[in-house]
Design a protein around this motif. Structure first.
Motif, PDB file in Angstrom:
ATOM      1  N   THR A  54     -13.167 -16.739  -5.048  1.00 43.65           N
ATOM      2  CA  THR A  54     -12.531 -15.631  -4.337  1.00 43.65           C
ATOM      3  C   THR A  54     -11.008 -15.703  -4.396  1.00 43.65           C
ATOM      4  O   THR A  54     -10.417 -16.756  -4.652  1.00 43.65           O
ATOM      5  CB  THR A  54     -12.983 -15.614  -2.860  1.00 43.65           C
ATOM      6  N   ASN A  55     -10.369 -14.558  -4.175  1.00 40.31           N
ATOM      7  CA  ASN A  55      -8.914 -14.498  -4.026  1.00 40.31           C
ATOM      8  C   ASN A  55      -8.625 -14.109  -2.584  1.00 40.31           C
ATOM      9  O   ASN A  55      -8.533 -12.926  -2.247  1.00 40.31           O
ATOM     10  CB  ASN A  55      -8.315 -13.467  -4.985  1.00 40.31           C
ATOM     11  N   CYS A  57      -6.979 -13.008   0.641  1.00 41.36           N
ATOM     12  CA  CYS A  57      -5.743 -12.291   0.930  1.00 41.36           C
ATOM     13  C   CYS A  57      -4.869 -13.159   1.838  1.00 41.36           C
ATOM     14  O   CYS A  57      -5.357 -14.111   2.444  1.00 41.36           O
ATOM     15  CB  CYS A  57      -6.050 -10.946   1.594  1.00 41.36           C
ATOM     16  N   ARG A  58      -3.610 -12.825   1.938  1.00 39.95           N
ATOM     17  CA  ARG A  58      -2.676 -13.633   2.740  1.00 39.95           C
ATOM     18  C   ARG A  58      -3.102 -13.674   4.203  1.00 39.95           C
ATOM     19  O   ARG A  58      -3.005 -14.710   4.857  1.00 39.95           O
ATOM     20  CB  ARG A  58      -1.258 -13.061   2.629  1.00 39.95           C
ATOM     21  N   TYR A  59      -3.561 -12.530   4.702  1.00 39.70           N
ATOM     22  CA  TYR A  59      -3.930 -12.453   6.112  1.00 39.70           C
ATOM     23  C   TYR A  59      -5.066 -13.418   6.422  1.00 39.70           C
ATOM     24  O   TYR A  59      -5.020 -14.160   7.404  1.00 39.70           O
ATOM     25  CB  TYR A  59      -4.338 -11.020   6.476  1.00 39.70           C
ATOM     26  N   HIS A  60      -6.100 -13.441   5.583  1.00 40.14           N
ATOM     27  CA  HIS A  60      -7.250 -14.297   5.868  1.00 40.14           C
ATOM     28  C   HIS A  60      -6.988 -15.764   5.530  1.00 40.14           C
ATOM     29  O   HIS A  60      -7.604 -16.653   6.134  1.00 40.14           O
ATOM     30  CB  HIS A  60      -8.498 -13.762   5.152  1.00 40.14           C
ATOM     31  N   LYS A 107     -12.230 -10.273  -5.337  1.00 42.17           N
ATOM     32  CA  LYS A 107     -11.479  -9.873  -4.145  1.00 42.17           C
ATOM     33  C   LYS A 107     -11.760 -10.839  -3.006  1.00 42.17           C
ATOM     34  O   LYS A 107     -12.700 -11.617  -3.047  1.00 42.17           O
ATOM     35  CB  LYS A 107     -11.843  -8.444  -3.752  1.00 42.17           C
ATOM     36  N   CYS A 108     -10.919 -10.761  -1.988  1.00 38.08           N
ATOM     37  CA  CYS A 108     -11.045 -11.646  -0.826  1.00 38.08           C
ATOM     38  C   CYS A 108     -12.462 -11.602  -0.265  1.00 38.08           C
ATOM     39  O   CYS A 108     -12.977 -10.531   0.072  1.00 38.08           O
ATOM     40  CB  CYS A 108     -10.036 -11.241   0.245  1.00 38.08           C
ATOM     41  N   CYS A 111     -12.598 -10.094   3.280  1.00 38.07           N
ATOM     42  CA  CYS A 111     -12.401  -8.639   3.262  1.00 38.07           C
ATOM     43  C   CYS A 111     -13.672  -7.934   2.788  1.00 38.07           C
ATOM     44  O   CYS A 111     -14.066  -6.907   3.354  1.00 38.07           O
ATOM     45  CB  CYS A 111     -11.246  -8.266   2.338  1.00 38.07           C
ATOM     46  N   TYR A 218      -8.476  -4.608   6.971  1.00 34.83           N
ATOM     47  CA  TYR A 218      -9.027  -5.584   6.049  1.00 34.83           C
ATOM     48  C   TYR A 218      -9.265  -4.990   4.674  1.00 34.83           C
ATOM     49  O   TYR A 218      -9.740  -5.662   3.775  1.00 34.83           O
ATOM     50  CB  TYR A 218     -10.373  -6.122   6.597  1.00 34.83           C
TER      51      TYR A 218
END
Length: 219
Positions: A54-55, A57-60, A107-108, A111, A218
């Protein structure tokens, strides 16, 4: 009452000052992030691969970093970074080739999960609106605070529940118009000529606007 209806019934009863669907998603996000770092999840081969690929996201990533389980976080990060290194090595081997193999970026994971849960809860809400004709009236306060994201989704998916959707739109229109007027007064208060005028309901107008716009953060 169907079991799957219960979380939404409880959310609309408990959370009236913000979008109830967003509140459910927020709670599920916290639980999911905590579960990702649990020992049994990290030891599951399939989940370990997903976490590696996975990549985030910055938030998670920040949310995972705030977890108390630093061992689980270290294992997850090791898997993720190791996979990224492998991707870089594969890309470096194709630099001189005319046709490079495209590296698919996942993708995250969090998310993706939340998007799935979001769609699930919206469809359950539509089922509730079909079966309980008085649901909107009983929970008008909660419906009046739906975020734009969930309001748009409900309007887009509504087929057999047009009367309920019309009520929901009217409830939200009233809330949105009040928010606009309060923002206007908040702005006006910065004019020195209105310095001594009361704030009325405008002090939290920015917070309310952010809640309206912040649904589906998200995505």
């Amino acid at each position: 009452m169907k079991l799957e209806f219960i979380p939404l019934y409880e959310a609309f009863e408990k959370y009236e000052d913000r979008c109830p669907i967003c509140k459910i998603i927020e709670q599920e996000e916290k639980v999911y992030c905590e579960r990702l770092l649990e020992d049994e999840i990290l030891k599951d081969p399939e989940m370990y691969i997903k976490i590696g690929q996975t990549n985030f996201c910055r938030y998670h990533l920040e949310l995972l970093n705030n977890s108390c389980d630093k061992l689980g976080l270290a294992i997850a990060l090791k898997a993720n970074i190791s996979h990224k290194l492998q991707q870089i090595e594969e890309m470096s081997k194709t630099l001189k080739k005319k046709r490079r193999r495209k590296i698919e970026k996942e993708k995250c994971l969090v998310c993706k999960y939340l998007r799935e849960r979001d769609a699930y809860h919206v469809h359950i809400l539509l089922d509730i609106l079909e079966s309980d004709k008085d649901f909107v009236e009983k929970h008008s306060k909660g419906f009046s605070n739906l975020c734009f994201h969930h309001l748009d989704v409900l309007i887009g998916l509504a087929k057999n529940i047009a009367p309920q959707i019309d009520k929901i739109i009217e409830l939200n229109k009233s809330t949105i118009e009040k928010n606009i007027n309060d923002l206007e007064w908040f702005i006006t208060k910065f004019d020195y000529r209105f310095h001594d005028e009361p704030w009325y309901d405008s002090k939290d107008s920015i917070e309310r606007a952010l809640k309206l716009l912040g649904g589906g953060y998200y995505d």
